[in-house]
Design a protein around this motif. Structure first.
Motif, mmCIF file in Angstrom:
data_model
loop_
_atom_site.group_PDB
_atom_site.id
_atom_site.type_symbol
_atom_site.label_atom_id
_atom_site.label_comp_id
_atom_site.label_asym_id
_atom_site.label_seq_id
_atom_site.Cartn_x
_atom_site.Cartn_y
_atom_site.Cartn_z
ATOM 1 N N ALA A 55 0.855 -1.249 0.094
ATOM 2 C CA ALA A 55 0.015 0.091 0.009
ATOM 3 C C ALA A 55 0.878 1.179 -0.022
ATOM 4 C CB ALA A 55 -0.923 0.017 1.126
ATOM 5 N N LEU A 56 0.262 2.541 -0.339
ATOM 6 C CA LEU A 56 0.905 3.786 -0.192
ATOM 7 C C LEU A 56 0.027 4.810 -0.263
ATOM 8 C CD1 LEU A 56 0.631 5.047 -3.596
ATOM 9 C CD2 LEU A 56 2.131 2.927 -3.913
ATOM 10 N N GLY A 57 0.479 5.936 0.065
ATOM 11 C CA GLY A 57 -0.413 7.051 0.136
ATOM 12 C C GLY A 57 0.148 8.362 -0.930
ATOM 13 N N ILE A 58 -0.466 8.870 -1.584
ATOM 14 C CA ILE A 58 -0.238 9.973 -2.499
ATOM 15 C C ILE A 58 -1.111 11.398 -2.160
ATOM 16 C CG2 ILE A 58 0.728 8.404 -4.364
ATOM 17 C CD1 ILE A 58 -1.878 9.064 -5.783
ATOM 18 N N GLY A 59 -0.312 12.305 -2.391
ATOM 19 C CA GLY A 59 -0.859 13.674 -2.063
ATOM 20 C C GLY A 59 -2.122 13.693 -3.280
ATOM 21 N N LEU A 60 -3.113 14.693 -2.830
ATOM 22 C CA LEU A 60 -4.054 14.649 -3.784
ATOM 23 C C LEU A 60 -3.625 15.663 -5.129
ATOM 24 C CD1 LEU A 60 -7.049 15.504 -1.346
ATOM 25 C CD2 LEU A 60 -6.409 13.357 -2.314
ATOM 26 N N ASP A 61 -2.533 16.214 -4.921
ATOM 27 C CA ASP A 61 -1.850 17.132 -6.049
ATOM 28 C C ASP A 61 -0.831 16.399 -6.725
ATOM 29 O OD1 ASP A 61 -0.075 17.009 -4.181
ATOM 30 O OD2 ASP A 61 0.480 19.083 -4.237
ATOM 31 N N ASN A 62 -0.707 15.140 -6.608
ATOM 32 C CA ASN A 62 0.416 14.174 -7.274
ATOM 33 C C ASN A 62 -0.060 13.377 -8.379
ATOM 34 O OD1 ASN A 62 2.774 13.095 -8.106
ATOM 35 N ND2 ASN A 62 3.436 12.777 -6.007
ATOM 36 N N ALA A 63 -0.706 13.906 -9.458
ATOM 37 C CA ALA A 63 -0.978 13.214 -10.652
ATOM 38 C C ALA A 63 -0.232 12.279 -11.327
ATOM 39 C CB ALA A 63 -1.872 14.304 -11.641
ATOM 40 N N GLU A 92 15.562 24.709 12.150
ATOM 41 C CA GLU A 92 16.390 23.500 12.300
ATOM 42 C C GLU A 92 15.880 22.437 13.298
ATOM 43 O OE1 GLU A 92 20.112 25.103 14.205
ATOM 44 O OE2 GLU A 92 20.037 26.741 12.821
ATOM 45 N N ARG A 93 14.529 22.311 13.263
ATOM 46 C CA ARG A 93 13.649 21.041 13.810
ATOM 47 C C ARG A 93 13.009 20.327 13.024
ATOM 48 N NH1 ARG A 93 8.820 22.950 16.161
ATOM 49 N NH2 ARG A 93 8.518 24.994 15.928
ATOM 50 N N GLU A 94 12.737 19.085 13.365
ATOM 51 C CA GLU A 94 11.726 18.504 12.409
ATOM 52 C C GLU A 94 10.189 18.734 12.733
ATOM 53 O OE1 GLU A 94 12.784 13.934 10.706
ATOM 54 O OE2 GLU A 94 12.623 14.347 12.904
ATOM 55 N N VAL A 95 9.397 19.138 11.932
ATOM 56 C CA VAL A 95 8.045 19.334 12.127
ATOM 57 C C VAL A 95 7.152 18.660 11.360
ATOM 58 C CG1 VAL A 95 6.440 21.247 11.872
ATOM 59 C CG2 VAL A 95 8.718 21.775 12.498
ATOM 60 N N ARG A 96 5.890 18.077 11.835
ATOM 61 C CA ARG A 96 4.969 17.370 11.113
ATOM 62 C C ARG A 96 4.195 18.332 10.352
ATOM 63 N NH1 ARG A 96 2.077 12.548 14.223
ATOM 64 N NH2 ARG A 96 4.071 11.260 15.025
ATOM 65 N N GLU A 97 4.005 17.984 9.055
ATOM 66 C CA GLU A 97 3.107 18.892 8.294
ATOM 67 C C GLU A 97 1.912 17.777 7.689
ATOM 68 O OE1 GLU A 97 3.092 21.844 6.865
ATOM 69 O OE2 GLU A 97 4.962 22.309 8.004
ATOM 70 N N PRO A 98 0.720 18.584 7.717
ATOM 71 C CA PRO A 98 -0.443 17.723 7.650
ATOM 72 C C PRO A 98 -0.694 17.475 5.962
ATOM 73 C CG PRO A 98 -0.956 19.815 8.379
ATOM 74 C CD PRO A 98 0.551 19.663 8.433
ATOM 75 N N GLU A 99 -1.119 16.338 5.682
ATOM 76 C CA GLU A 99 -1.105 16.011 3.985
ATOM 77 C C GLU A 99 -2.463 15.141 4.096
ATOM 78 O OE1 GLU A 99 1.414 14.873 0.335
ATOM 79 O OE2 GLU A 99 1.808 13.821 2.128
ATOM 80 N N LEU A 100 -3.400 15.418 3.280
ATOM 81 C CA LEU A 100 -4.506 14.387 2.999
ATOM 82 C C LEU A 100 -4.030 13.470 1.832
ATOM 83 C CD1 LEU A 100 -7.412 14.095 3.900
ATOM 84 C CD2 LEU A 100 -8.123 15.501 2.135
ATOM 85 N N CYS A 101 -4.410 12.210 1.978
ATOM 86 C CA CYS A 101 -3.612 11.273 0.978
ATOM 87 C C CYS A 101 -4.815 10.515 0.278
ATOM 88 C CB CYS A 101 -2.625 10.463 1.484
ATOM 89 S SG CYS A 101 -1.130 11.211 1.974
ATOM 90 N N ARG A 102 -4.569 10.138 -0.890
ATOM 91 C CA ARG A 102 -5.493 8.994 -1.289
ATOM 92 C C ARG A 102 -4.526 7.762 -1.236
ATOM 93 N NH1 ARG A 102 -5.996 11.670 -5.811
ATOM 94 N NH2 ARG A 102 -8.298 12.072 -5.497
ATOM 95 N N ILE A 103 -5.103 6.640 -0.627
ATOM 96 C CA ILE A 103 -4.533 5.365 -0.504
ATOM 97 C C ILE A 103 -4.634 4.436 -1.694
ATOM 98 C CG2 ILE A 103 -4.238 3.468 1.203
ATOM 99 C CD1 ILE A 103 -3.464 6.153 2.192
#
Length: 117
Positions: A55-63, A92-103
């Motif tokens: 399985a994998l997830g792809i961003g909605l804008d990654n046609a 200089e720090r790791e941050v979580r960025e939200p992303e809605l994905c199609r699986i």
């Protein structure tokens, strides 16, 4: 990734299913079948470890990625979109960025013949 995902929906519906994460081909090297080769190599590793799905997830804008995965036999799962995240560095720090994905999920029960050019 062979561990269960952090997202509850993925754990519920894809428990034990390996996840292909963050596969990228440098833009200047795209459209040279590198992505196809990487996905097929990942599928082979997953099969060798005894799994029947990937399985994998792809961003909605990654046609472009969506076209690649659909061409390689992945199909959208029936459980809708998933709120997930990716890691970036900010100040200089790791941050979580939200992303809605199609699986997308692929059944690996049968070996796909290698396509010769």
């Amino acid at each position: 990734m062979f561990e269960d995902a952090e997202e509850a929906e993925l754990r519920k519906h894809l428990s034990g299913v390996p996840l292909l994460n963050r596969l990228r081909v440098v833009e200047r090297l795209r459209n040279q079948r590198i992505g196809t080769a990487l996905v097929r190599a990942a599928e082979q590793v997953v099969r060798e470890r005894g799994h029947a799905q990937l399985a994998l997830g792809i961003g909605l804008d990654n046609a472009d990625a969506e076209r690649l995965y659909l061409r390689l036999g992945f199909a959208e799962w029936p459980h809708g979109l998933v709120d997930t995240y990716y890691m970036v560095f900010k100040d200089e720090r790791e941050v979580r960025e939200p992303e809605l994905c199609r699986i997308l999920v692929k059944e690996l029960n049968q070996e796909m013949p290698l396509k010769r050019d």
